[in-house]
Design an enzyme around this catalytic site. Structure first.
Site, PDB file in Angstrom:
ATOM      1  N   LYS A   1       2.250  -3.219   7.458  1.00 37.57           N
ATOM      2  CA  LYS A   1       2.513  -3.409   6.023  1.00 37.57           C
ATOM      3  C   LYS A   1       3.959  -2.982   5.700  1.00 37.57           C
ATOM      4  CE  LYS A   1       0.104  -4.586   3.144  1.00 37.57           C
ATOM      5  NZ  LYS A   1      -0.239  -5.939   2.621  1.00 37.57           N
TER       6      LYS A   1
ATOM      7  N   THR B   1       0.822  -1.207   0.000  1.00 37.11           N
ATOM      8  CA  THR B   1       0.000   0.000   0.000  1.00 37.11           C
ATOM      9  C   THR B   1       0.859   1.261   0.000  1.00 37.11           C
ATOM     10  OG1 THR B   1      -1.534   1.242   1.401  1.00 37.11           O
ATOM     11  CG2 THR B   1      -0.089  -0.278   2.529  1.00 37.11           C
ATOM     12  N   ASP B   2       0.264   2.365  -0.464  1.00 42.40           N
ATOM     13  CA  ASP B   2       0.960   3.658  -0.390  1.00 42.40           C
ATOM     14  C   ASP B   2       1.017   4.185   1.044  1.00 42.40           C
ATOM     15  OD1 ASP B   2      -1.740   4.301  -0.098  1.00 42.40           O
ATOM     16  OD2 ASP B   2      -1.760   5.868  -1.631  1.00 42.40           O
ATOM     17  N   GLU B   3       0.237   3.574   1.952  1.00 45.38           N
ATOM     18  CA  GLU B   3       0.175   4.097   3.325  1.00 45.38           C
ATOM     19  C   GLU B   3       1.498   3.927   4.077  1.00 45.38           C
ATOM     20  OE1 GLU B   3      -3.273   3.389   5.656  1.00 45.38           O
ATOM     21  OE2 GLU B   3      -4.606   3.351   3.930  1.00 45.38           O
TER      22      GLU B   3
ATOM     23  N   TYR C   1      -1.865  -0.488  11.137  1.00 51.14           N
ATOM     24  CA  TYR C   1      -2.003  -1.166   9.834  1.00 51.14           C
ATOM     25  C   TYR C   1      -0.820  -0.839   8.937  1.00 51.14           C
ATOM     26  CZ  TYR C   1      -3.278  -1.648   4.915  1.00 51.14           C
ATOM     27  OH  TYR C   1      -3.245  -1.943   3.570  1.00 51.14           O
TER      28      TYR C   1
HETATM   29  P1  NAD Z   1      -9.596  -7.579   2.449  1.00 52.74           P
HETATM   30  O1  NAD Z   1      -9.611  -7.229   3.897  1.00 52.74           O
HETATM   31  O2  NAD Z   1     -10.817  -7.338   1.645  1.00 52.74           O
HETATM   32  O3  NAD Z   1      -9.234  -9.132   2.276  1.00 52.74           O
HETATM   33  C1  NAD Z   1      -8.195  -9.736   3.003  1.00 52.74           C
HETATM   34  C2  NAD Z   1      -8.279 -11.250   2.779  1.00 52.74           C
HETATM   35  O4  NAD Z   1      -7.190 -11.855   3.515  1.00 52.74           O
HETATM   36  C3  NAD Z   1      -9.568 -11.879   3.312  1.00 52.74           C
HETATM   37  O5  NAD Z   1     -10.087 -12.810   2.383  1.00 52.74           O
HETATM   38  C4  NAD Z   1      -9.130 -12.579   4.600  1.00 52.74           C
HETATM   39  O6  NAD Z   1      -9.903 -13.732   4.909  1.00 52.74           O
HETATM   40  C5  NAD Z   1      -7.685 -12.956   4.260  1.00 52.74           C
HETATM   41  N1  NAD Z   1      -6.875 -13.124   5.482  1.00 52.74           N
HETATM   42  C6  NAD Z   1      -6.784 -12.259   6.534  1.00 52.74           C
HETATM   43  N2  NAD Z   1      -5.976 -12.786   7.479  1.00 52.74           N
HETATM   44  C7  NAD Z   1      -5.525 -13.983   6.997  1.00 52.74           C
HETATM   45  C8  NAD Z   1      -4.642 -14.982   7.502  1.00 52.74           C
HETATM   46  N3  NAD Z   1      -4.057 -14.857   8.718  1.00 52.74           N
HETATM   47  N4  NAD Z   1      -4.413 -16.073   6.745  1.00 52.74           N
HETATM   48  C9  NAD Z   1      -4.991 -16.229   5.513  1.00 52.74           C
HETATM   49  N5  NAD Z   1      -5.845 -15.308   5.003  1.00 52.74           N
HETATM   50  C10 NAD Z   1      -6.103 -14.203   5.725  1.00 52.74           C
HETATM   51  O7  NAD Z   1      -8.330  -6.813   1.836  1.00 52.74           O
HETATM   52  P2  NAD Z   1      -8.158  -6.093   0.423  1.00 52.74           P
HETATM   53  O8  NAD Z   1      -8.714  -4.738   0.503  1.00 52.74           O
HETATM   54  O9  NAD Z   1      -8.586  -7.019  -0.647  1.00 52.74           O
HETATM   55  O10 NAD Z   1      -6.555  -5.944   0.380  1.00 52.74           O
HETATM   56  C11 NAD Z   1      -5.741  -6.985  -0.147  1.00 52.74           C
HETATM   57  C12 NAD Z   1      -4.290  -6.564  -0.052  1.00 52.74           C
HETATM   58  O11 NAD Z   1      -4.099  -5.367  -0.794  1.00 52.74           O
HETATM   59  C13 NAD Z   1      -3.805  -6.270   1.359  1.00 52.74           C
HETATM   60  O12 NAD Z   1      -2.495  -6.764   1.495  1.00 52.74           O
HETATM   61  C14 NAD Z   1      -3.829  -4.742   1.453  1.00 52.74           C
HETATM   62  O13 NAD Z   1      -2.867  -4.288   2.370  1.00 52.74           O
HETATM   63  C15 NAD Z   1      -3.475  -4.381   0.040  1.00 52.74           C
HETATM   64  N6  NAD Z   1      -3.984  -3.072  -0.428  1.00 52.74           N
HETATM   65  C16 NAD Z   1      -5.304  -2.776  -0.328  1.00 52.74           C
HETATM   66  C17 NAD Z   1      -5.781  -1.560  -0.813  1.00 52.74           C
HETATM   67  C18 NAD Z   1      -7.236  -1.194  -0.728  1.00 52.74           C
HETATM   68  O14 NAD Z   1      -7.583  -0.056  -1.020  1.00 52.74           O
HETATM   69  N7  NAD Z   1      -8.134  -2.093  -0.364  1.00 52.74           N
HETATM   70  C19 NAD Z   1      -4.885  -0.651  -1.382  1.00 52.74           C
HETATM   71  C20 NAD Z   1      -3.521  -0.998  -1.473  1.00 52.74           C
HETATM   72  C21 NAD Z   1      -3.093  -2.217  -1.003  1.00 52.74           C
HETATM   73  O1  TDX Z   2     -16.926   6.057   7.622  1.00 59.46           O
HETATM   74  C1  TDX Z   2     -15.884   6.557   7.143  1.00 59.46           C
HETATM   75  N1  TDX Z   2     -15.778   7.916   7.043  1.00 59.46           N
HETATM   76  C2  TDX Z   2     -14.666   8.545   6.559  1.00 59.46           C
HETATM   77  O2  TDX Z   2     -14.610   9.771   6.492  1.00 59.46           O
HETATM   78  C3  TDX Z   2     -14.766   5.752   6.700  1.00 59.46           C
HETATM   79  C4  TDX Z   2     -14.819   4.238   6.806  1.00 59.46           C
HETATM   80  C5  TDX Z   2     -13.650   6.401   6.197  1.00 59.46           C
HETATM   81  N2  TDX Z   2     -13.589   7.748   6.142  1.00 59.46           N
HETATM   82  C6  TDX Z   2     -12.389   8.394   5.570  1.00 59.46           C
HETATM   83  C7  TDX Z   2     -11.052   7.947   6.133  1.00 59.46           C
HETATM   84  C8  TDX Z   2     -10.125   8.086   4.941  1.00 59.46           C
HETATM   85  O3  TDX Z   2      -9.677   9.432   4.839  1.00 59.46           O
HETATM   86  O4  TDX Z   2     -12.350   8.008   4.187  1.00 59.46           O
HETATM   87  C9  TDX Z   2     -11.010   7.771   3.741  1.00 59.46           C
HETATM   88  C10 TDX Z   2     -10.889   6.344   3.241  1.00 59.46           C
HETATM   89  O5  TDX Z   2     -11.030   5.494   4.373  1.00 59.46           O
HETATM   90  P1  TDX Z   2     -10.939   3.900   4.256  1.00 59.46           P
HETATM   91  O6  TDX Z   2     -11.947   3.413   3.274  1.00 59.46           O
HETATM   92  O7  TDX Z   2     -10.962   3.343   5.641  1.00 59.46           O
HETATM   93  O8  TDX Z   2      -9.505   3.704   3.551  1.00 59.46           O
HETATM   94  P2  TDX Z   2      -8.027   4.130   4.007  1.00 59.46           P
HETATM   95  O9  TDX Z   2      -7.928   4.341   5.456  1.00 59.46           O
HETATM   96  O10 TDX Z   2      -7.602   5.273   3.117  1.00 59.46           O
HETATM   97  O11 TDX Z   2      -7.209   2.786   3.607  1.00 59.46           O
HETATM   98  C11 TDX Z   2      -7.524   2.069   2.403  1.00 59.46           C
HETATM   99  O12 TDX Z   2      -6.614   2.353   1.376  1.00 59.46           O
HETATM  100  C12 TDX Z   2      -5.307   1.888   1.498  1.00 59.46           C
HETATM  101  C13 TDX Z   2      -7.539   0.558   2.666  1.00 59.46           C
HETATM  102  O13 TDX Z   2      -8.431   0.271   3.727  1.00 59.46           O
HETATM  103  C14 TDX Z   2      -6.154   0.040   2.965  1.00 59.46           C
HETATM  104  O14 TDX Z   2      -6.186  -1.379   3.102  1.00 59.46           O
HETATM  105  C15 TDX Z   2      -5.250   0.407   1.832  1.00 59.46           C
HETATM  106  O15 TDX Z   2      -3.924   0.046   2.129  1.00 59.46           O
END
Ligand code: NAD
Ligand code: TDX
Length: 359
Positions: free
Chosen positions: A164, A134-136, A160
């Site tokens: 990562k 992630t960019d975070e 988190y």
């Molecule tokens: P998600 O939370 O939707 O899914 C995570 C999956 O991992 C689930 O299916 C869960 O059951 C599985 N999991 C969790 N713990 C586990 C364990 N101990 N063993 C095996 N499986 C396990 O997550 P996502 O949003 O699909 O993100 C996927 C990846 O992409 C993550 O590594 C996250 O950091 C990265 N990422 C997400 C975003 C985003 O915006 N969602 C952005 C950048 C990077």
């Molecule tokens: O109810 C809400 N109200 C609100 O204002 C929620 C859930 C979020 N927010 C804000 C917080 C953030 O500024 O919205 C923005 C996005 O929030 P999230 O959806 O929780 O995402 P973020 O915290 O940016 O992280 C996401 O992007 C990077 C993913 O959850 C991460 O897994 C990924 O690495």
């Protein structure tokens, strides 16, 4: 590395990005065999993956990546040639309330996977490890200038993002120390079908449709760089196929929006698609206590991915959001079942467990 005809072990392939990745990869690579190792936590969504199950080239294995012995046994049985590591605890707010599971899955889990890969990797039977990040990990940017690049110093703010960051460091260390072939992608905020409705975009779409309040943290001025999930998937394929071993690629959508703008766009699209009133949706915004350590702005400069991988996103924020709203409208029953808890019972009944994971 060519993905087709490979034995690919995917972790977290029942989550948001992973499940989209599984479905698209089976279509795009007709000879790839996918093994999805997933613990099926609250965030998993194996429903709607019947297409994958019918392909004869996909297997879901319920297991915990942090359980070393289980991972070693699985790796010996599957003999993967490529690992694509999505599994993580992914929600920042949950990491603030309870960081322990983030340390366990994101750090210990990545470590156990790397160890299992190291034990099997040889020059004649190589294993490539692609890590999804992630960019975070880079921390926060000022509102109006700059973007993260692959050489920006790590400065994570939440448990988190710190977990990562640790996992990224471990992956790179296994390349430098043991010669395990790796690539890493650090991506900006994703949205699209199948995202768990605790994240901003699906939460706001469902709240709008259900005429509930729309909770906005602080003043809603925080900026994220939004990417439609299919564009992320294209970037992962490109990094594995065309990326240089040992390298990291920043993946960004170039669609920076603050949270007020995101909610405004969702209100307009939901109103148009569901015959509702956008002003009435926006009138239900409520400004609530800010997230502790809330990063102000994220943005990735994707020049390296563009130049070396030939990758650019296809969807605009508007077109991707329209697809997302339509998907939710067409799959309301799935979202209702996730929130009612009925879906947890369905998982318990349909998937047997392997060692190591919590009940
Ligand atoms: P998600 O939370 O939707 O899914 C995570 C999956 O991992 C689930 O299916 C869960 O059951 C599985 N999991 C969790 N713990 C586990 C364990 N101990 N063993 C095996 N499986 C396990 O997550 P996502 O949003 O699909 O993100 C996927 C990846 O992409 C993550 O590594 C996250 O950091 C990265 N990422 C997400 C975003 C985003 O915006 N969602 C952005 C950048 C990077
Ligand atoms: O109810 C809400 N109200 C609100 O204002 C929620 C859930 C979020 N927010 C804000 C917080 C953030 O500024 O919205 C923005 C996005 O929030 P999230 O959806 O929780 O995402 P973020 O915290 O940016 O992280 C996401 O992007 C990077 C993913 O959850 C991460 O897994 C990924 O690495």
């Amino acid at each position: 590395m060519n993905i087709d005809s490979k034995r690919v072990l995917i972790t977290g392939g029942a989550g948001f990005i992973g499940s989209n990745f599984v479905l698209r990869t089976l279509e795009r690579y007709p000879h790839a065999k996918l093994y999805n190792v997933d613990k099926l936590t609250y965030a998993a969504n194996p429903r709607g993956m019947e297409r994958a199950e019918c392909s004869g080239r996909y297997q879901l294995i319920r297991a915990d990546i942090a359980h070393g012995e289980t991972m070693r046994t699985l790796f010996e049985r599957i003999e993967p040639e490529l690992i694509i590591h999505f599994a993580a605890e992914s929600h920042v707010d949950r990491s603030i309330l309870g960081p322990a599971e983030f340390i366990r899955t994101n750090i210990e889990g990545t470590f156990q996977l790397l160890e299992a890969a190291r034990a099997l990797h040889t020059a004649s039977k190589p294993i490539h490890f692609h890590h999804i990040s992630t960019d975070e990990v880079y921390g926060s940017l000022p509102l109006d200038e700059g973007a993260f690049t692959e050489s920006t110093a790590y400065d994570p703010s939440s448990p988190y993002s710190a977990s990562k960051a640790a996992s990224d460091h471990l992956v790179r260390a296994y390349y430098r120390t043991y010669g395990l072939p790796i690539t890493i992608t650090n991506c900006t905020n994703n949205y699209g079908p199948r995202q768990f409705p605790e994240k901003l975009v699906p939460l706001m779409i469902l709240s709008a449709l259900e005429e509930r309040s729309l909770p906005i943290y602080g003043e809603g001025k925080n900026v994220r760089d939004w990417l439609y999930v299919d564009d992320h998937i294209e970037a992962i394929w490109a990094a594995i196929e065309r990326g240089r071993v040992g390298e990291t690629y920043g993946i960004g959508g170039g669609e920076e929006k603050n949270n007020l703008e995101v909610v405004e766009c969702i209100a307009q699209i939901v109103a148009a698609e569901a015959d509702m009133d956008a002003e009435a949706i926006l009138a239900r915004r409520v400004f609530i206590r800010d997230r502790p350590g809330h990063d102000l702005r994220y943005a990735i400069d994707p020049q390296k991915a563009r130049d070396e991988l030939g990758w650019t996103p296809r969807e605009s924020f508007e077109s991707g959001m329209r697809k997302t709203v339509r998907y939710i409208l067409e799959n309301r029953a799935l979202y209702d079942s996730i929130r009612s808890g009925e879906y947890r019972q369905w998982i318990a009944k349909n998937y047997t467990k392997r060692g190591g994971e919590a009940a």
